[in-house]
Design a protein around this motif. Structure first.
Motif, PDB file in Angstrom:
ATOM      1  N   SER A 133       0.735  -1.229   0.015  1.00 26.59           N
ATOM      2  CA  SER A 133       0.162  -0.090  -0.071  1.00 26.59           C
ATOM      3  C   SER A 133       0.718   1.379   0.080  1.00 26.59           C
ATOM      4  CB  SER A 133      -0.931   0.056   1.228  1.00 26.59           C
ATOM      5  OG  SER A 133      -1.861  -1.068   1.167  1.00 26.59           O
ATOM      6  N   LEU A 134       1.976   1.353   0.731  1.00 28.50           N
ATOM      7  CA  LEU A 134       2.664   2.473   0.845  1.00 28.50           C
ATOM      8  C   LEU A 134       3.455   2.704  -0.459  1.00 28.50           C
ATOM      9  CD1 LEU A 134       4.870   2.091   4.422  1.00 28.50           C
ATOM     10  CD2 LEU A 134       3.052   3.998   3.414  1.00 28.50           C
ATOM     11  N   SER A 135       3.970   1.695  -1.044  1.00 34.43           N
ATOM     12  CA  SER A 135       4.702   1.762  -2.624  1.00 34.43           C
ATOM     13  C   SER A 135       3.757   2.169  -3.462  1.00 34.43           C
ATOM     14  CB  SER A 135       5.131   0.339  -2.876  1.00 34.43           C
ATOM     15  OG  SER A 135       4.321  -0.475  -3.136  1.00 34.43           O
ATOM     16  N   GLN A 136       2.257   2.105  -3.203  1.00 32.67           N
ATOM     17  CA  GLN A 136       1.492   2.350  -4.373  1.00 32.67           C
ATOM     18  C   GLN A 136       0.885   3.976  -4.225  1.00 32.67           C
ATOM     19  OE1 GLN A 136      -1.759  -0.827  -4.430  1.00 32.67           O
ATOM     20  NE2 GLN A 136      -0.370  -2.090  -5.590  1.00 32.67           N
ATOM     21  N   GLU A 137       1.283   4.502  -3.145  1.00 38.17           N
ATOM     22  CA  GLU A 137       0.868   6.037  -2.808  1.00 38.17           C
ATOM     23  C   GLU A 137       1.267   7.101  -3.766  1.00 38.17           C
ATOM     24  OE1 GLU A 137       0.197   5.567   2.093  1.00 38.17           O
ATOM     25  OE2 GLU A 137       1.894   6.947   1.223  1.00 38.17           O
ATOM     26  N   VAL A 138       0.427   7.953  -4.138  1.00 36.84           N
ATOM     27  CA  VAL A 138       0.875   8.717  -5.151  1.00 36.84           C
ATOM     28  C   VAL A 138       0.751  10.402  -4.460  1.00 36.84           C
ATOM     29  CG1 VAL A 138       0.654   7.588  -7.302  1.00 36.84           C
ATOM     30  CG2 VAL A 138      -1.082   8.901  -6.386  1.00 36.84           C
ATOM     31  N   GLN A 139      -0.110  10.444  -3.401  1.00 38.49           N
ATOM     32  CA  GLN A 139      -0.419  11.804  -2.717  1.00 38.49           C
ATOM     33  C   GLN A 139      -1.103  11.747  -1.552  1.00 38.49           C
ATOM     34  OE1 GLN A 139      -2.286  15.128  -5.025  1.00 38.49           O
ATOM     35  NE2 GLN A 139      -4.376  14.016  -4.439  1.00 38.49           N
ATOM     36  N   ILE A 140      -0.753  12.562  -0.719  1.00 39.75           N
ATOM     37  CA  ILE A 140      -1.093  12.805   0.472  1.00 39.75           C
ATOM     38  C   ILE A 140      -2.375  13.930   0.577  1.00 39.75           C
ATOM     39  CG2 ILE A 140      -1.284  13.081   3.167  1.00 39.75           C
ATOM     40  CD1 ILE A 140       1.330  11.476   2.944  1.00 39.75           C
ATOM     41  N   VAL A 141      -3.453  13.814   0.879  1.00 37.06           N
ATOM     42  CA  VAL A 141      -4.536  14.959   0.947  1.00 37.06           C
ATOM     43  C   VAL A 141      -4.870  15.368   2.410  1.00 37.06           C
ATOM     44  CG1 VAL A 141      -6.936  15.563   0.110  1.00 37.06           C
ATOM     45  CG2 VAL A 141      -5.585  13.964  -1.242  1.00 37.06           C
ATOM     46  N   TRP A 142      -4.719  16.616   2.613  1.00 33.53           N
ATOM     47  CA  TRP A 142      -4.964  17.193   3.908  1.00 33.53           C
ATOM     48  C   TRP A 142      -6.463  17.955   3.752  1.00 33.53           C
ATOM     49  CZ3 TRP A 142      -2.213  15.049   7.323  1.00 33.53           C
ATOM     50  CH2 TRP A 142      -0.988  14.738   7.031  1.00 33.53           C
ATOM     51  N   VAL A 143      -7.345  17.275   4.483  1.00 30.97           N
ATOM     52  CA  VAL A 143      -8.662  17.759   4.456  1.00 30.97           C
ATOM     53  C   VAL A 143      -8.658  19.375   4.787  1.00 30.97           C
ATOM     54  CG1 VAL A 143     -10.934  17.361   5.349  1.00 30.97           C
ATOM     55  CG2 VAL A 143      -9.395  15.489   4.935  1.00 30.97           C
ATOM     56  N   GLU A 144      -8.087  19.669   5.768  1.00 34.95           N
ATOM     57  CA  GLU A 144      -8.164  21.217   6.072  1.00 34.95           C
ATOM     58  C   GLU A 144      -7.276  22.165   5.430  1.00 34.95           C
ATOM     59  OE1 GLU A 144      -7.711  21.144  10.257  1.00 34.95           O
ATOM     60  OE2 GLU A 144      -9.302  19.495  10.801  1.00 34.95           O
ATOM     61  N   GLY A 145      -6.375  21.542   4.611  1.00 35.23           N
ATOM     62  CA  GLY A 145      -5.246  22.203   3.882  1.00 35.23           C
ATOM     63  C   GLY A 145      -3.820  22.187   4.568  1.00 35.23           C
ATOM     64  N   TRP A 146      -2.651  22.124   3.690  1.00 35.69           N
ATOM     65  CA  TRP A 146      -1.612  21.903   4.366  1.00 35.69           C
ATOM     66  C   TRP A 146      -1.296  23.158   5.478  1.00 35.69           C
ATOM     67  CZ3 TRP A 146       1.784  19.151   6.411  1.00 35.69           C
ATOM     68  CH2 TRP A 146       2.933  19.537   6.889  1.00 35.69           C
ATOM     69  N   GLU A 147      -1.592  24.256   5.359  1.00 38.28           N
ATOM     70  CA  GLU A 147      -1.161  25.322   5.921  1.00 38.28           C
ATOM     71  C   GLU A 147      -1.962  25.068   7.341  1.00 38.28           C
ATOM     72  OE1 GLU A 147      -2.639  25.844   2.840  1.00 38.28           O
ATOM     73  OE2 GLU A 147      -0.690  26.098   1.914  1.00 38.28           O
ATOM     74  N   THR A 148      -3.029  24.689   7.388  1.00 33.44           N
ATOM     75  CA  THR A 148      -3.890  24.409   8.853  1.00 33.44           C
ATOM     76  C   THR A 148      -2.845  23.469   9.344  1.00 33.44           C
ATOM     77  OG1 THR A 148      -5.889  25.306   7.905  1.00 33.44           O
ATOM     78  CG2 THR A 148      -5.980  24.024   9.857  1.00 33.44           C
ATOM     79  N   VAL A 149      -2.795  22.356   8.668  1.00 36.99           N
ATOM     80  CA  VAL A 149      -2.005  21.064   9.355  1.00 36.99           C
ATOM     81  C   VAL A 149      -0.703  21.498   9.841  1.00 36.99           C
ATOM     82  CG1 VAL A 149      -0.923  19.022   8.901  1.00 36.99           C
ATOM     83  CG2 VAL A 149      -3.406  19.531   7.910  1.00 36.99           C
ATOM     84  N   ASP A 150      -0.017  22.232   9.131  1.00 36.28           N
ATOM     85  CA  ASP A 150       1.474  22.659   9.567  1.00 36.28           C
ATOM     86  C   ASP A 150       1.248  23.663  10.845  1.00 36.28           C
ATOM     87  OD1 ASP A 150       4.284  22.886   9.351  1.00 36.28           O
ATOM     88  OD2 ASP A 150       3.969  25.039   8.442  1.00 36.28           O
ATOM     89  N   ALA A 151       0.356  24.515  10.898  1.00 34.04           N
ATOM     90  CA  ALA A 151       0.304  25.218  12.099  1.00 34.04           C
ATOM     91  C   ALA A 151      -0.393  24.793  13.213  1.00 34.04           C
ATOM     92  CB  ALA A 151      -0.647  26.594  11.734  1.00 34.04           C
ATOM     93  N   LYS A 152      -1.481  23.831  13.120  1.00 32.85           N
ATOM     94  CA  LYS A 152      -2.122  23.279  14.108  1.00 32.85           C
ATOM     95  C   LYS A 152      -1.909  22.093  14.782  1.00 32.85           C
ATOM     96  CE  LYS A 152      -6.983  22.518  15.250  1.00 32.85           C
ATOM     97  NZ  LYS A 152      -8.272  22.305  14.871  1.00 32.85           N
ATOM     98  N   TYR A 153      -1.256  21.004  14.131  1.00 33.63           N
ATOM     99  CA  TYR A 153      -0.982  19.754  14.554  1.00 33.63           C
ATOM    100  C   TYR A 153       0.532  19.386  14.567  1.00 33.63           C
ATOM    101  CZ  TYR A 153      -5.847  19.487  13.114  1.00 33.63           C
ATOM    102  OH  TYR A 153      -7.073  19.443  12.789  1.00 33.63           O
TER     103      TYR A 153
END
Length: 141
Positions: free
Chosen positions: A8-28
């Protein structure tokens, strides 16, 4: 990690952040992760995510084959719980749950890491007064 998990890991092409990357980076400082069995390679997993609130998920390549005998795909889902540090009144202020990972270290196909920031350890200048009054024998309690 199981063979299905590694596939499964080898088949990944993208990680989608539901709240947007900026929110994830700032909040979590950390997010929890798990494999979710889904019918689709892409899009937000529709399964009953009972573990917490989904903040991100992995999408698989178009040619990915199902990894489960049920013809489902195993995809990573990133989530938080009500008692996490990022949530109001959350615990884990200076610790992390065992399934935590720093979202800044996540990439498609890469497991990610548990960093000092994710663990709740803040790097800063030591306070001169606390250095003078600290224990001299190296004990922390």
């Amino acid at each position: 990690m199981s063979d299905a998990g590694a596939t499964s890991l080898s088949q990944e092409v993208q990680i989608v952040w539901v709240e947007g990357w900026e929110t994830v980076d700032a909040k979590y400082d950390y997010v929890r992760w798990m494999f979710e069995k889904t019918r689709n390679r892409t899009g937000k997993p529709r399964g009953a995510m009972r573990a917490g609130r989904i903040v991100g998920y992995a999408e698989l390549e178009e040619t990915a084959e199902p990894t489960e005998p049920s013809r489902r795909y195993r995809r990573r889902v990133f989530y938080v719980k009500d008692n996490d540090r990022s949530e109001p009144g959350g615990q884990y202020q200076d610790a992390t749950p065992h399934e935590a990972v720093d979202p800044r270290t996540l990439r498609p196909g890469a497991k990610g890491e548990l960093t000092d920031r994710a663990r709740g350890r803040r790097v800063g200048k030591p306070d001169a007064s606390s250095a003078e009054s600290g224990p001299s024998d190296g004990m922390l309690f």
